[in-house]
Motif scaffolding. Structure first.
Motif, PDB file in Angstrom:
ATOM      1  N   ALA A  41       0.841  -1.205   0.000  1.00  0.00           N
ATOM      2  CA  ALA A  41       0.000   0.000   0.000  1.00  0.00           C
ATOM      3  C   ALA A  41       0.875   1.255   0.000  1.00  0.00           C
ATOM      4  N   TYR A  42       1.955   1.251   0.773  1.00  0.00           N
ATOM      5  CA  TYR A  42       2.881   2.382   0.767  1.00  0.00           C
ATOM      6  C   TYR A  42       3.469   2.581  -0.637  1.00  0.00           C
ATOM      7  N   ILE A  43       3.868   1.505  -1.275  1.00  0.00           N
ATOM      8  CA  ILE A  43       4.432   1.589  -2.623  1.00  0.00           C
ATOM      9  C   ILE A  43       3.402   2.158  -3.595  1.00  0.00           C
ATOM     10  N   ASP A  44       2.179   1.654  -3.539  1.00  0.00           N
ATOM     11  CA  ASP A  44       1.122   2.145  -4.435  1.00  0.00           C
ATOM     12  C   ASP A  44       0.867   3.639  -4.234  1.00  0.00           C
ATOM     13  N   THR A  45       0.840   4.078  -2.988  1.00  0.00           N
ATOM     14  CA  THR A  45       0.596   5.495  -2.710  1.00  0.00           C
ATOM     15  C   THR A  45       1.741   6.354  -3.230  1.00  0.00           C
ATOM     16  N   ALA A  46       2.980   5.920  -3.025  1.00  0.00           N
ATOM     17  CA  ALA A  46       4.133   6.685  -3.516  1.00  0.00           C
ATOM     18  C   ALA A  46       4.109   6.774  -5.041  1.00  0.00           C
ATOM     19  N   LYS A  47       3.816   5.662  -5.697  1.00  0.00           N
ATOM     20  CA  LYS A  47       3.739   5.664  -7.162  1.00  0.00           C
ATOM     21  C   LYS A  47       2.642   6.606  -7.643  1.00  0.00           C
ATOM     22  N   VAL A 107      11.732   0.558  -1.036  1.00  0.00           N
ATOM     23  CA  VAL A 107      11.324   0.946   0.316  1.00  0.00           C
ATOM     24  C   VAL A 107      12.587   1.089   1.153  1.00  0.00           C
ATOM     25  N   GLU A 108      12.792   2.304   1.652  1.00  0.00           N
ATOM     26  CA  GLU A 108      13.942   2.561   2.514  1.00  0.00           C
ATOM     27  C   GLU A 108      13.663   2.046   3.920  1.00  0.00           C
ATOM     28  N   ARG A 109      12.469   2.373   4.420  1.00  0.00           N
ATOM     29  CA  ARG A 109      12.031   1.884   5.740  1.00  0.00           C
ATOM     30  C   ARG A 109      10.524   2.097   5.841  1.00  0.00           C
ATOM     31  N   LEU A 117      10.289   6.024   0.941  1.00  0.00           N
ATOM     32  CA  LEU A 117      10.534   5.263  -0.284  1.00  0.00           C
ATOM     33  C   LEU A 117      11.370   6.093  -1.249  1.00  0.00           C
ATOM     34  N   LEU A 118      12.120   5.423  -2.084  1.00  0.00           N
ATOM     35  CA  LEU A 118      12.849   6.062  -3.170  1.00  0.00           C
ATOM     36  C   LEU A 118      12.117   5.712  -4.459  1.00  0.00           C
ATOM     37  N   VAL A 119      11.783   6.734  -5.244  1.00  0.00           N
ATOM     38  CA  VAL A 119      11.020   6.531  -6.467  1.00  0.00           C
ATOM     39  C   VAL A 119      11.797   7.121  -7.636  1.00  0.00           C
ATOM     40  N   ALA A 120      12.044   6.298  -8.635  1.00  0.00           N
ATOM     41  CA  ALA A 120      12.651   6.776  -9.880  1.00  0.00           C
ATOM     42  C   ALA A 120      11.521   6.952 -10.889  1.00  0.00           C
ATOM     43  N   ALA A 121      11.492   8.138 -11.520  1.00  0.00           N
ATOM     44  CA  ALA A 121      10.419   8.448 -12.467  1.00  0.00           C
ATOM     45  C   ALA A 121      11.007   9.055 -13.730  1.00  0.00           C
ATOM     46  N   HIS A 122      10.257   8.946 -14.801  1.00  0.00           N
ATOM     47  CA  HIS A 122      10.624   9.487 -16.108  1.00  0.00           C
ATOM     48  C   HIS A 122       9.458  10.354 -16.573  1.00  0.00           C
ATOM     49  N   SER A 123       9.781  11.438 -17.253  1.00  0.00           N
ATOM     50  CA  SER A 123       8.730  12.313 -17.738  1.00  0.00           C
ATOM     51  C   SER A 123       9.074  12.818 -19.132  1.00  0.00           C
ATOM     52  N   GLU A 124       8.063  12.893 -19.991  1.00  0.00           N
ATOM     53  CA  GLU A 124       8.202  13.504 -21.307  1.00  0.00           C
ATOM     54  C   GLU A 124       7.414  14.795 -21.288  1.00  0.00           C
ATOM     55  N   ILE A 125       8.091  15.898 -21.599  1.00  0.00           N
ATOM     56  CA  ILE A 125       7.512  17.220 -21.437  1.00  0.00           C
ATOM     57  C   ILE A 125       7.528  17.978 -22.763  1.00  0.00           C
TER      58      ILE A 125
END
Length: 159
Positions: A41-47, A107-109, A117-125
């Motif tokens: 659930a934490y992962i889903d919310t962060a995403k 998930v860091e902790r 959490l650490l999230v890597a994201a990509h964006s096209e702008i």
């Protein structure tokens, strides 16, 4: 005590121990399932929060900002809410379209109250000044606060 009684008593004691151990394993398994569900659930919310942050369109800027605010709390909400009008204006004036995607989440902790959490994201702008989409890659440290619903309470860029 006769041997028969002793054997019966030991067998009964063994059966009770086996039942207790089985019950303990079942409880432990249930507890681990709950922890896995909370982590997911934490992962889903962060995403979801980072997708809302990295996906915005000039044609729906006000609604996009409201969607992001709906999943925020704490310091992040306070900071972002104070800038929503200027943010929406810049997005509209520059005809920005940004489409975010999540690359990975770690998930860091986490505990029952919060997760980092650490999230890597990509964006096209794209915007008024571009002829082709520009790509951006981001790394965020996201704090999710547990509640009903879970919310993003802090977001930092990570280099």
């Amino acid at each position: 005590m006769t041997r028969t009684r002793l054997a019966t008593a030991l067998a009964a004691l063994g059966a009770v121990a086996a039942i207790a151990f089985g019950g303990y394993q079942l409880w432990q398994s249930h507890r681990l399932d709950e922890r896995d569900d909370l982590r997911a659930a934490y992962i889903d919310t962060a995403k979801d929060g980072i997708l809302r942050l990295t996906t915005v369109r000039s044609s729906s800027a006000d609604a996009d900002v409201k969607r992001l605010l709906a999943i925020t709390s704490g310091d992040f909400r306070t900071q972002f809410a104070s800038r929503t009008e200027s943010y929406s204006k810049v997005v509209k004036d520059a005809a920005v379209t940004s489409k975010g995607t999540i690359i990975s989440v770690g998930v860091e902790r986490f505990d029952d109250d919060t997760a980092t959490l650490l999230v890597a994201a990509h964006s096209e702008i794209t915007n008024k000044g571009t002829t082709a989409p520009e790509t951006r890659d981001y790394r965020f440290r996201v704090v999710v606060t547990n509640g009903d619903p879970q919310t993003i309470s802090k977001v930092d860029f990570v280099l």
